[in-house]
Design a protein around this motif. Structure first.
Motif, PDB file in Angstrom:
ATOM      1  N   UNK A   1       0.874  -1.185   0.000  1.00  0.00           N
ATOM      2  CA  UNK A   1       0.000   0.000   0.000  1.00  0.00           C
ATOM      3  C   UNK A   1       0.904   1.226   0.000  1.00  0.00           C
ATOM      4  N   UNK A   2       0.526   2.217  -0.794  1.00  0.00           N
ATOM      5  CA  UNK A   2       1.258   3.483  -0.869  1.00  0.00           C
ATOM      6  C   UNK A   2       0.239   4.594  -0.653  1.00  0.00           C
ATOM      7  N   UNK A   3       0.473   5.418   0.358  1.00  0.00           N
ATOM      8  CA  UNK A   3      -0.529   6.423   0.744  1.00  0.00           C
ATOM      9  C   UNK A   3       0.112   7.785   0.941  1.00  0.00           C
ATOM     10  N   UNK A   4      -0.558   8.805   0.396  1.00  0.00           N
ATOM     11  CA  UNK A   4      -0.158  10.194   0.610  1.00  0.00           C
ATOM     12  C   UNK A   4      -1.381  11.033   0.928  1.00  0.00           C
ATOM     13  N   UNK A   5      -1.131  12.209   1.513  1.00  0.00           N
ATOM     14  CA  UNK A   5      -2.179  13.182   1.822  1.00  0.00           C
ATOM     15  C   UNK A   5      -2.107  14.324   0.813  1.00  0.00           C
ATOM     16  N   UNK A   6      -3.267  14.707   0.270  1.00  0.00           N
ATOM     17  CA  UNK A   6      -3.294  15.765  -0.735  1.00  0.00           C
ATOM     18  C   UNK A   6      -4.374  16.782  -0.392  1.00  0.00           C
ATOM     19  N   UNK A   7      -4.161  18.028  -0.809  1.00  0.00           N
ATOM     20  CA  UNK A   7      -5.183  19.067  -0.679  1.00  0.00           C
ATOM     21  C   UNK A   7      -5.646  19.443  -2.079  1.00  0.00           C
ATOM     22  N   UNK A   8      -6.954  19.469  -2.274  1.00  0.00           N
ATOM     23  CA  UNK A   8      -7.553  19.738  -3.583  1.00  0.00           C
ATOM     24  C   UNK A   8      -7.375  21.209  -3.933  1.00  0.00           C
ATOM     25  N   UNK A   9      -6.981  21.480  -5.183  1.00  0.00           N
ATOM     26  CA  UNK A   9      -6.894  22.844  -5.693  1.00  0.00           C
ATOM     27  C   UNK A   9      -7.837  22.978  -6.890  1.00  0.00           C
ATOM     28  N   UNK A  10      -7.858  24.157  -7.506  1.00  0.00           N
ATOM     29  CA  UNK A  10      -8.812  24.414  -8.591  1.00  0.00           C
ATOM     30  C   UNK A  10      -8.600  23.481  -9.773  1.00  0.00           C
ATOM     31  N   UNK A  11      -7.346  23.246 -10.131  1.00  0.00           N
ATOM     32  CA  UNK A  11      -7.104  22.455 -11.338  1.00  0.00           C
ATOM     33  C   UNK A  11      -6.173  21.272 -11.117  1.00  0.00           C
ATOM     34  N   UNK A  12      -5.885  20.947  -9.845  1.00  0.00           N
ATOM     35  CA  UNK A  12      -5.031  19.784  -9.552  1.00  0.00           C
ATOM     36  C   UNK A  12      -5.114  19.521  -8.054  1.00  0.00           C
ATOM     37  N   UNK A  13      -4.026  19.026  -7.472  1.00  0.00           N
ATOM     38  CA  UNK A  13      -3.946  18.889  -6.030  1.00  0.00           C
ATOM     39  C   UNK A  13      -2.497  19.089  -5.611  1.00  0.00           C
ATOM     40  N   UNK A  14      -2.320  19.388  -4.340  1.00  0.00           N
ATOM     41  CA  UNK A  14      -0.971  19.556  -3.792  1.00  0.00           C
ATOM     42  C   UNK A  14      -0.715  18.425  -2.818  1.00  0.00           C
ATOM     43  N   UNK A  15       0.375  17.704  -3.019  1.00  0.00           N
ATOM     44  CA  UNK A  15       0.707  16.566  -2.154  1.00  0.00           C
ATOM     45  C   UNK A  15       1.420  17.091  -0.917  1.00  0.00           C
ATOM     46  N   UNK A  16       0.873  16.768   0.269  1.00  0.00           N
ATOM     47  CA  UNK A  16       1.397  17.287   1.517  1.00  0.00           C
ATOM     48  C   UNK A  16       2.492  16.399   2.113  1.00  0.00           C
ATOM     49  N   UNK A  17       2.386  15.106   1.906  1.00  0.00           N
ATOM     50  CA  UNK A  17       3.376  14.167   2.442  1.00  0.00           C
ATOM     51  C   UNK A  17       4.522  14.022   1.445  1.00  0.00           C
ATOM     52  N   UNK A  18       5.737  13.886   1.943  1.00  0.00           N
ATOM     53  CA  UNK A  18       6.912  13.966   1.092  1.00  0.00           C
ATOM     54  C   UNK A  18       7.835  12.763   1.188  1.00  0.00           C
ATOM     55  N   UNK A  19       7.448  11.745   1.938  1.00  0.00           N
ATOM     56  CA  UNK A  19       8.329  10.585   2.097  1.00  0.00           C
ATOM     57  C   UNK A  19       8.605   9.929   0.746  1.00  0.00           C
TER      58      UNK A  19
END
Length: 274
Positions: free
Chosen positions: A249-267
């Motif tokens: 399993x591979x999991x990251x946290x993202x925040x939704x933006x208008x035209x994409x998303x920003x990945x918050x986790x950086x491992x």
């Protein structure tokens, strides 16, 4: 409280967050006022985050990312799942977390095929998958990160499962933006896995909303037709599980933006043989 409620005949209550006995006591205390359920409205309002909430989640994500990047240095031949879990939990608090945001999951070998495994006394052996699913809580807000490592040289099936899970996650993250439905994003990841040799081995939703709770409202799943909005925070966590053998399993946290998303986790996500 009596002055606040003066003149109101009905009182909103989060039915999801109250035990039946407490509900009865509250009902008796506020009688003759009527109680009504506001849990769905609260859930909706909590899904879109304000700047302060996003900063707290971002900090929680940075903490857990740094700790997970150090996991390979903590791994030792013969150690138990519980021992690695204890070290990770300690490292998170040392790095600035208030606490883990949920019961950390460390799963070795065949146990990594169980998405909600409870870490136990299974000892690490050469050839094992090492699945680590952990989160940090910072200023009340949660992060959630999963990485899968391989102890010793990974066999071809392990490498193939890892590559396919990473492909599914990458495709899903690329599709996230305001306006797309949670169901559509889930299906993109599911299709990648279902069209491969790992058909039938992705057995849960792609992700969930993240906030004050680690599961904080509807997310990315086959049953969620709601459209994503800017500043929603979601996990993206495809998995491939082979019972009796192991899982990835591979999991990251993202925040939704208008035209994409920003990945918050950086491992780091490159396949790693420890």
């Amino acid at each position: 409280m009596s002055s606040i409620l003066k003149g109101h005949k009905r009182v909103g209550v989060n039915f999801q967050g109250i035990a039946h006995r407490d509900y009865q006591q509250l009902e008796a205390m506020l009688s003759p006022k009527k109680l009504f359920d506001v849990s769905e409205s609260l859930s909706k309002s909590r899904m879109v985050k304000d700047p302060d909430e996003l900063e707290a989640i971002s900090k929680a994500s940075r903490i857990v990312s740094g700790v997970v990047d150090e996991v390979p240095a903590l791994v030792k031949d013969g150690m138990t799942e519980k021992a690695l879990k204890a070290e990770i939990d300690h490292e998170m608090v040392t790095a600035g977390a208030d606490s883990p945001s949920f019961e950390s999951i460390v799963a070795f070998g065949e146990n990594s095929a169980l998405p909600h495994h409870s870490s136990g006394q299974r000892r690490l052996r050469r050839g094992d998958n090492v699945l680590v699913d952990v989160g940090a809580r910072y200023n009340l807000y949660c992060s959630d990160l999963t990485r899968t490592f391989f102890f010793g040289r990974a066999a071809t099936p392990q490498k193939e499962a890892y590559a396919k899970a990473l492909e599914a996650q990458t495709r899903a993250i690329e599709a996230i933006r305001e306006g797309v439905t949670g169901r559509a994003v889930h299906q993109i990841a599911a299709d990648v896995i279902e069209r491969s040799k790992f058909r039938g081995r992705f057995t849960h939703g792609l992700g969930h909303s993240l906030g004050l709770e680690v599961h904080d409202g509807p997310g990315l799943s086959a049953t969620n037709p709601r459209r994503l909005k800017r500043n929603m925070v979601m996990t993206v966590e495809p998995g491939i599980y082979s019972p009796g053998e192991g899982g990835v399993r591979i999991e990251d946290d993202v925040v939704v933006t208008a035209d994409s998303c920003r990945v918050l986790t950086t491992s780091a996500k490159a396949l790693l043989e420890i």
